[in-house]
Design an enzyme around this catalytic site. Structure first.
Site, short mmCIF file in Angstrom:
data_model
loop_
_atom_site.label_atom_id
_atom_site.label_comp_id
_atom_site.label_asym_id
_atom_site.label_seq_id
_atom_site.Cartn_x
_atom_site.Cartn_y
_atom_site.Cartn_z
N ARG A 1 33.18 -6.92 -0.19
CA ARG A 1 34.37 -7.22 0.61
C ARG A 1 35.52 -6.37 0.07
NH1 ARG A 1 31.64 -8.87 4.04
NH2 ARG A 1 31.55 -10.92 4.99
N GLU B 1 41.10 -4.08 6.37
CA GLU B 1 40.26 -3.49 7.44
C GLU B 1 40.46 -4.16 8.79
OE1 GLU B 1 36.36 -4.33 5.67
OE2 GLU B 1 35.94 -5.74 7.29
N HIS C 1 32.52 -1.01 7.84
CA HIS C 1 31.80 -2.29 7.73
C HIS C 1 30.49 -2.21 8.53
CE1 HIS C 1 32.65 -6.72 6.65
NE2 HIS C 1 31.35 -6.55 6.76
P1 NAD Z 1 24.50 -14.00 -2.27
O1 NAD Z 1 25.27 -15.28 -2.22
O2 NAD Z 1 23.03 -14.04 -2.07
O3 NAD Z 1 24.77 -13.28 -3.68
C1 NAD Z 1 26.03 -13.21 -4.27
C2 NAD Z 1 25.80 -13.17 -5.78
O4 NAD Z 1 27.07 -13.00 -6.39
C3 NAD Z 1 25.20 -14.48 -6.32
O5 NAD Z 1 24.10 -14.18 -7.16
C4 NAD Z 1 26.35 -15.08 -7.11
O6 NAD Z 1 25.92 -15.82 -8.24
C5 NAD Z 1 27.12 -13.83 -7.53
N1 NAD Z 1 28.48 -14.11 -7.94
C6 NAD Z 1 29.32 -15.07 -7.48
N2 NAD Z 1 30.50 -15.01 -8.14
C7 NAD Z 1 30.39 -13.98 -9.01
C8 NAD Z 1 31.28 -13.44 -9.98
N3 NAD Z 1 32.49 -13.95 -10.20
N4 NAD Z 1 30.84 -12.38 -10.70
C9 NAD Z 1 29.60 -11.88 -10.51
N5 NAD Z 1 28.71 -12.36 -9.62
C10 NAD Z 1 29.11 -13.41 -8.89
O7 NAD Z 1 25.20 -13.04 -1.24
P2 NAD Z 1 24.57 -11.73 -0.58
O8 NAD Z 1 23.87 -12.10 0.68
O9 NAD Z 1 23.86 -10.96 -1.61
O10 NAD Z 1 25.91 -10.98 -0.11
C11 NAD Z 1 26.86 -10.54 -1.06
C12 NAD Z 1 28.15 -10.17 -0.37
O11 NAD Z 1 27.94 -9.03 0.45
C13 NAD Z 1 28.65 -11.25 0.66
O12 NAD Z 1 29.43 -12.22 0.01
C14 NAD Z 1 29.44 -10.43 1.63
O13 NAD Z 1 30.80 -10.45 1.25
C15 NAD Z 1 28.89 -9.02 1.49
N6 NAD Z 1 28.24 -8.55 2.71
C16 NAD Z 1 28.64 -7.38 3.25
C17 NAD Z 1 28.03 -6.89 4.41
C18 NAD Z 1 28.42 -5.56 5.01
O14 NAD Z 1 28.04 -5.27 6.15
N7 NAD Z 1 29.17 -4.71 4.31
C19 NAD Z 1 27.02 -7.63 5.01
C20 NAD Z 1 26.62 -8.83 4.43
C21 NAD Z 1 27.23 -9.28 3.29
#
Ligand code: NAD
Length: 327
Positions: free
Chosen positions: A233, A262, A294
């Site tokens: 994000r 964005e 994005h």
């Molecule tokens: P997820 O919940 O499976 O994984 C997130 C991980 O981050 C978890 O393992 C969690 O423990 C960890 N985490 C939480 N707080 C943290 C911190 N302070 N420091 C380090 N690690 C921490 O989520 P995901 O499905 O892997 O997605 C991750 C992120 O990707 C989403 O939150 C979203 O913002 C982003 N995303 C972007 C797109 C895109 O098109 N660019 C698409 C989907 C998701």
């Protein structure tokens, strides 16, 4: 269930109509959710929105008054909604937690390779019939230390792919993922990851703890010429701080699929309009910054899954079954 779908993208509607098979009454609007566009809600029970729709307390209060009982997010991330307000007003919020982590992970690797082999610059040069390799020297991914912040659905697949490139993989996560053992990931504290990585990729959610994770102080810890990739994000990075680091030549290359401000820009066609965001234009002016709008999630498989799971979320809510609720 009668559902209003805000910020409907042109590619979404055919999937919704084909998969719904008239089970739910779906009303579509291309407009994004705001206090001004709320009048489109009539006797709907559910509201379905996109990452660009900001659901702050005032909006949620109005949704409650309009009789909305369920908010179905067409996204995995939920930083665009005030969950406390939804809870206070008794509106359930559901999301699509893992529609295609491969889509985002594969795009991340694509950005990584594009940066370290300077592919976008080469493309521009070849378009101008410049076939010289001057200034285009890249480096191998093999043997490099890659730091992954957040090893959930997406980050763990990035680790899996990188293990095939024979990288040294470091990770930081508040809840380490057992799957990552298979991919030879070494969990370290955040400071060690920042200090030792040649490439850093962000895959944690945006929340109060992770906002501006990349800032002046954390940038100072990184190796000179570090390569940074953000498909998480936008506000995981303090944009002003990264611009200063880019100006000083500290950053080797930066790829952003997400950007702090964005919302007015991404998912829109600005080719005939004036962009008023000077910070974005400054970022774009660096030769070593690659910006995508994005797009990391955007594959056929992901879009299909987002819509399939969103419709399932509506089905389950109607049946009184709780699935994919965010608490
Ligand atoms: P997820 O919940 O499976 O994984 C997130 C991980 O981050 C978890 O393992 C969690 O423990 C960890 N985490 C939480 N707080 C943290 C911190 N302070 N420091 C380090 N690690 C921490 O989520 P995901 O499905 O892997 O997605 C991750 C992120 O990707 C989403 O939150 C979203 O913002 C982003 N995303 C972007 C797109 C895109 O098109 N660019 C698409 C989907 C998701």
């Amino acid at each position: 269930m009668k559902t209003i779908i805000y910020s409907t993208q042109s590619y979404e509607r055919p999937y919704f109509e084909a998969m719904n098979q008239k089970k739910h009454i779906l009303d579509f609007t291309e407009e994004s959710l705001s206090l001004d566009t709320l009048e489109k809600i009539t006797d709907h029970q559910a509201l379905c929105c996109f990452v660009t729709d900001q659901l702050h307390r005032k909006i949620i209060e109005r949704l409650k008054q309009k009789g909305i009982r369920l908010i179905a997010l067409r996204s995995a991330g939920f930083d665009h909604i005030d969950l406390k307000a939804a809870q206070d007003f008794g509106i359930m919020v559901v999301r699509v937690p893992a529609y295609s982590p491969h889509a985002v992970a594969e795009f991340t690797i694509g950005l990584m390779l594009a940066l370290i082999r300077k592919i976008p610059r080469t493309y521009d040069r070849v378009c101008a019939h410049n076939f010289s390799l001057e200034g285009q020297l890249g480096f191998n991914l093999q043997g490099k230390t890659v730091g992954i912040i957040g090893t959930g659905h997406i980050g763990s697949i990035v680790a899996k792919i990188l293990s095939a490139f024979d990288c040294h993989i470091l990770a930081y996560d508040i809840a380490p993922n057992n799957l990552c053992e298979k991919y030879k990931v070494t969990y370290v504290d955040q400071q060690t990851l920042l200090q030792q990585s040649d490439i850093i990729s962000l895959h944690c959610p945006l929340n109060a703890e992770t906002k501006y994770l990349i800032n002046e102080k954390t940038l100072a810890l990184m190796k000179p010429q570090v390569v940074l990739i953000n498909t998480g994000r936008g506000a995981l990075i303090n944009t002003q701080a990264i611009i200063q680091a880019l100006k000083k030549g500290k950053i080797g290359a930066l790829a952003l699929d997400v950007y702090e401000n964005e919302k007015p820009l991404f998912f829109q066609n600005y080719s005939d309009k004036i962009i008023l965001d000077d910070v974005f234009i400054r970022l774009q002016a660096f030769p070593n910054v690659l910006i995508t709008p994005h797009q990391a999630f955007f594959t056929q498989e992901a879009v299909e899954n987002i819509i399939k799971i969103t419709l399932e979320n509506l089905d389950y809510y109607e049946q009184g079954i709780i699935q994919n609720q965010i608490e």
